[in-house]
Scaffold this motif. Structure first.
Motif, PDB file in Angstrom:
ATOM      1  N   GLU A  28       0.828  -1.218   0.000  1.00 39.04           N
ATOM      2  CA  GLU A  28       0.000   0.000   0.000  1.00 39.04           C
ATOM      3  C   GLU A  28       0.862   1.268   0.000  1.00 39.04           C
ATOM      4  N   LEU A  29       1.844   1.282  -0.878  1.00 36.55           N
ATOM      5  CA  LEU A  29       2.737   2.430  -1.015  1.00 36.55           C
ATOM      6  C   LEU A  29       2.360   3.253  -2.241  1.00 36.55           C
ATOM      7  N   SER A  30       2.204   4.562  -2.042  1.00 34.02           N
ATOM      8  CA  SER A  30       2.014   5.542  -3.128  1.00 34.02           C
ATOM      9  C   SER A  30       0.733   5.344  -3.938  1.00 34.02           C
ATOM     10  N   ILE A  31      -0.238   4.598  -3.430  1.00 30.12           N
ATOM     11  CA  ILE A  31      -1.500   4.425  -4.157  1.00 30.12           C
ATOM     12  C   ILE A  31      -2.241   5.761  -4.254  1.00 30.12           C
ATOM     13  N   ASP A  32      -2.185   6.550  -3.183  1.00 29.92           N
ATOM     14  CA  ASP A  32      -2.828   7.882  -3.217  1.00 29.92           C
ATOM     15  C   ASP A  32      -2.187   8.778  -4.281  1.00 29.92           C
ATOM     16  N   ASP A  33      -0.881   8.633  -4.482  1.00 32.26           N
ATOM     17  CA  ASP A  33      -0.202   9.424  -5.510  1.00 32.26           C
ATOM     18  C   ASP A  33      -0.698   9.038  -6.907  1.00 32.26           C
ATOM     19  N   VAL A  34      -0.957   7.752  -7.098  1.00 31.14           N
ATOM     20  CA  VAL A  34      -1.471   7.283  -8.382  1.00 31.14           C
ATOM     21  C   VAL A  34      -2.865   7.861  -8.630  1.00 31.14           C
ATOM     22  N   ILE A  35      -3.699   7.875  -7.589  1.00 37.67           N
ATOM     23  CA  ILE A  35      -5.056   8.422  -7.712  1.00 37.67           C
ATOM     24  C   ILE A  35      -4.999   9.906  -8.069  1.00 37.67           C
ATOM     25  N   GLU A  36      -4.116  10.652  -7.413  1.00 33.07           N
ATOM     26  CA  GLU A  36      -3.964  12.078  -7.721  1.00 33.07           C
ATOM     27  C   GLU A  36      -3.520  12.281  -9.170  1.00 33.07           C
ATOM     28  N   GLU A  37      -2.638  11.411  -9.638  1.00 30.69           N
ATOM     29  CA  GLU A  37      -2.152  11.524 -11.015  1.00 30.69           C
ATOM     30  C   GLU A  37      -3.261  11.187 -12.011  1.00 30.69           C
ATOM     31  N   ILE A  38      -4.112  10.229 -11.662  1.00 29.82           N
ATOM     32  CA  ILE A  38      -5.269   9.903 -12.517  1.00 29.82           C
ATOM     33  C   ILE A  38      -6.152  11.139 -12.660  1.00 29.82           C
ATOM     34  N   TRP A  39      -6.448  11.798 -11.551  1.00 34.47           N
ATOM     35  CA  TRP A  39      -7.285  13.001 -11.570  1.00 34.47           C
ATOM     36  C   TRP A  39      -6.655  14.089 -12.432  1.00 34.47           C
ATOM     37  N   TYR A  40      -5.357  14.268 -12.281  1.00 35.64           N
ATOM     38  CA  TYR A  40      -4.643  15.288 -13.056  1.00 35.64           C
ATOM     39  C   TYR A  40      -4.702  14.973 -14.552  1.00 35.64           C
ATOM     40  N   ARG A  41      -4.497  13.705 -14.917  1.00 34.95           N
ATOM     41  CA  ARG A  41      -4.458  13.312 -16.330  1.00 34.95           C
ATOM     42  C   ARG A  41      -5.841  13.386 -16.979  1.00 34.95           C
ATOM     43  N   LEU A  42      -6.899  13.128 -16.210  1.00 35.50           N
ATOM     44  CA  LEU A  42      -8.244  13.200 -16.777  1.00 35.50           C
ATOM     45  C   LEU A  42      -8.641  14.637 -17.087  1.00 35.50           C
ATOM     46  N   ASP A  43      -8.019  15.585 -16.383  1.00 34.11           N
ATOM     47  CA  ASP A  43      -8.226  17.004 -16.661  1.00 34.11           C
ATOM     48  C   ASP A  43      -9.716  17.375 -16.620  1.00 34.11           C
ATOM     49  N   LEU A  44     -10.377  17.000 -15.532  1.00 35.26           N
ATOM     50  CA  LEU A  44     -11.793  17.312 -15.356  1.00 35.26           C
ATOM     51  C   LEU A  44     -11.957  18.627 -14.594  1.00 35.26           C
ATOM     52  N   SER A  45     -13.128  19.223 -14.718  1.00 37.67           N
ATOM     53  CA  SER A  45     -13.431  20.470 -13.999  1.00 37.67           C
ATOM     54  C   SER A  45     -14.640  20.265 -13.098  1.00 37.67           C
ATOM     55  N   ARG A  46     -14.571  20.804 -11.880  1.00 38.92           N
ATOM     56  CA  ARG A  46     -15.695  20.762 -10.941  1.00 38.92           C
ATOM     57  C   ARG A  46     -16.396  22.110 -10.939  1.00 38.92           C
ATOM     58  N   LEU A  47     -17.677  22.072 -11.149  1.00 37.91           N
ATOM     59  CA  LEU A  47     -18.482  23.297 -11.137  1.00 37.91           C
ATOM     60  C   LEU A  47     -19.517  23.204 -10.030  1.00 37.91           C
ATOM     61  N   TYR A  48     -19.850  24.350  -9.474  1.00 37.88           N
ATOM     62  CA  TYR A  48     -20.869  24.396  -8.418  1.00 37.88           C
ATOM     63  C   TYR A  48     -22.052  25.210  -8.923  1.00 37.88           C
ATOM     64  N   THR A  49     -23.221  24.635  -8.821  1.00 33.94           N
ATOM     65  CA  THR A  49     -24.419  25.295  -9.336  1.00 33.94           C
ATOM     66  C   THR A  49     -25.059  26.169  -8.260  1.00 33.94           C
ATOM     67  N   LYS A  50     -25.802  27.176  -8.704  1.00 29.91           N
ATOM     68  CA  LYS A  50     -26.426  28.128  -7.780  1.00 29.91           C
ATOM     69  C   LYS A  50     -27.787  28.544  -8.335  1.00 29.91           C
ATOM     70  N   ARG A  51     -28.804  28.380  -7.531  1.00 26.21           N
ATOM     71  CA  ARG A  51     -30.124  28.902  -7.892  1.00 26.21           C
ATOM     72  C   ARG A  51     -30.140  30.407  -7.640  1.00 26.21           C
ATOM     73  N   LYS A  52     -31.051  31.091  -8.278  1.00 22.32           N
ATOM     74  CA  LYS A  52     -31.047  32.553  -8.284  1.00 22.32           C
ATOM     75  C   LYS A  52     -31.006  33.163  -6.885  1.00 22.32           C
ATOM     76  N   THR A  53     -31.797  32.650  -5.951  1.00 18.20           N
ATOM     77  CA  THR A  53     -31.887  33.263  -4.622  1.00 18.20           C
ATOM     78  C   THR A  53     -31.154  32.470  -3.548  1.00 18.20           C
ATOM     79  N   ASP A  54     -30.471  31.390  -3.948  1.00 15.21           N
ATOM     80  CA  ASP A  54     -29.809  30.532  -2.965  1.00 15.21           C
ATOM     81  C   ASP A  54     -28.297  30.704  -2.989  1.00 15.21           C
TER      82      ASP A  54
END
Length: 371
Positions: A278-304
């Motif tokens: 169980e060495l460096s598995i978290d590093d591999v996961i972080e690299e997967i996220w970086y390589r996928l190059d995804l974006s997180r967006l947060y939605t907002k209703r008009k009055t919320d």
């Protein structure tokens, strides 16, 4: 009936016997084109063909925000990795061919659901349909990222051999599409256009290859002066060629020296781990996220206030129109404008009023205003 595997073998033998020089480049170019066609016929039979069955266990629907396929030889740790990063328990054992079908799992990371698919171990000749090569190919070509799992204790040619197998089946790793465009015409023959003199292509060679593909009237624009015969063949077979980013992951680093780990980790597009320790598995996961190059967006209703609990995950370089399509397929029809907060807003922390073509950035807040 001609045996396709025999034809492939004949072409490969002829290519290996032919010396590579200026006088033989036309002949080799034609052979490469024929080889690509025969491999496509072998791996992707016509619809309705008895060879076209995907095979039991391969009907894995694509789901989540992205798909990552695990590719590698048997017993390199693909199943162990899947079990470590998802709740799926893929069969894992210290002997070959444990996984006989594709096994999916879901990695939850940064608010995204990433589908991880463990494919059967690739054997030599998979590109010619051996083993379960055809089924592995069909699934691997749908990946947004390929994770090539390698054994740090094995010879270095394992990576090169796997790359050759994937190259042969139309998967291009860490490459962009060739700078070549082909426009079919009704008449006029074949015309080659280039801004600079290509290093590896000329009009005679282009003519020869296109005619072998039954193209007699076309305009070929070469934008990249270093474009090759292989690039031209890829463009001719564009429906059967995919360009996928690849992360090379060397497992079992606990069994080699620190010097060897350091050497491997410095290779391009490479990271290291040990599933057993169980060495460096978290590093591999972080690299997967970086390589996928995804974006997180947060939605907002008009009055919320913005909803930061469940981000909407979209591809990098997505527009407001893509965001609308991700929320609901009919939202675009009633779209009036969007308010965007974040780094894509030219007003900083203040909202920018945007249309459908505005490109959003990672962690932007988006409010869709309808008619």
């Amino acid at each position: 009936m001609v045996n396709i595997s025999d034809k492939i073998k004949e072409i490969q033998d002829e290519m290996s016997r032919t010396q590579k020089n200026k006088a033989t480049e036309y002949h080799l170019g034609l052979l490469k084109g024929k080889l690509a066609k025969y491999r496509r016929m072998l791996l992707e039979p016509e619809p309705g063909s008895s060879q076209g069955s995907k095979g039991q266990g391969f009907e894995v629907s694509k789901s989540g925000d992205a798909r990552v396929c695990l590719i590698g030889y048997p017993s390199v740790g693909k199943s162990s990795f899947l079990s470590k990063v998802t709740k799926t328990q893929s069969a894992a054992a210290a002997y070959e061919f444990t996984t006989l079908t594709s096994v999916p799992g879901v990695l939850h990371y940064e608010g995204a659901e990433i589908q991880i698919v463990d494919l059967p171990g690739i054997i030599k000749g998979a590109s010619e349909g051996k083993g379960r090569g055809r089924q592995v190919v069909a699934t691997a070509k749908t990946a947004d990222l390929i994770l090539m799992i390698l054994d740090a204790t094995k010879p270095s040619d394992q990576r090169e051999n796997l790359e050759k197998e994937l190259e042969a089946i139309g998967i291009r790793l860490n490459k962009g599409k060739p700078g070549i465009a082909i426009k079919q015409k009704q008449s006029g023959g074949i015309k080659m256009i280039s801004l600079t003199t290509p290093t590896n292509l000329d009009e005679k060679l282009v003519n020869s290859i296109l005619k072998d593909y039954k193209l007699h009237n076309a305009e070929v624009t070469v934008k990249d002066k270093d474009a090759t015969v292989d690039d031209l063949i890829d463009v001719l077979n564009e429906k059967h060629v995919v360009y996928i980013p690849c992360l090379y992951v060397y497992n079992k680093i606990d069994a080699v020296s620190l010097e060897e780990v350091d050497r491997i980790a410095r290779e391009p597009n490479t990271t290291v781990m040990s599933c057993e320790m169980e060495l460096s598995i978290d590093d591999v996961i972080e690299e997967i996220w970086y390589r996928l190059d995804l974006s997180r967006l947060y939605t907002k209703r008009k009055t919320d206030r913005p909803d930061f609990s469940e981000p909407l995950v979209v591809r990098s370089q997505s527009t407001v129109e893509d965001v609308c399509n991700s929320i609901h397929k009919d939202l675009k029809e009633s779209f009036k404008y969007a308010l965007v907060w974040g780094s894509s807003s030219k007003f900083g922390m203040a909202p920018q009023k945007c249309g459908l073509g505005h490109r959003v950035h990672d962690q932007d807040v988006v409010s869709i205003v309808t008619k």
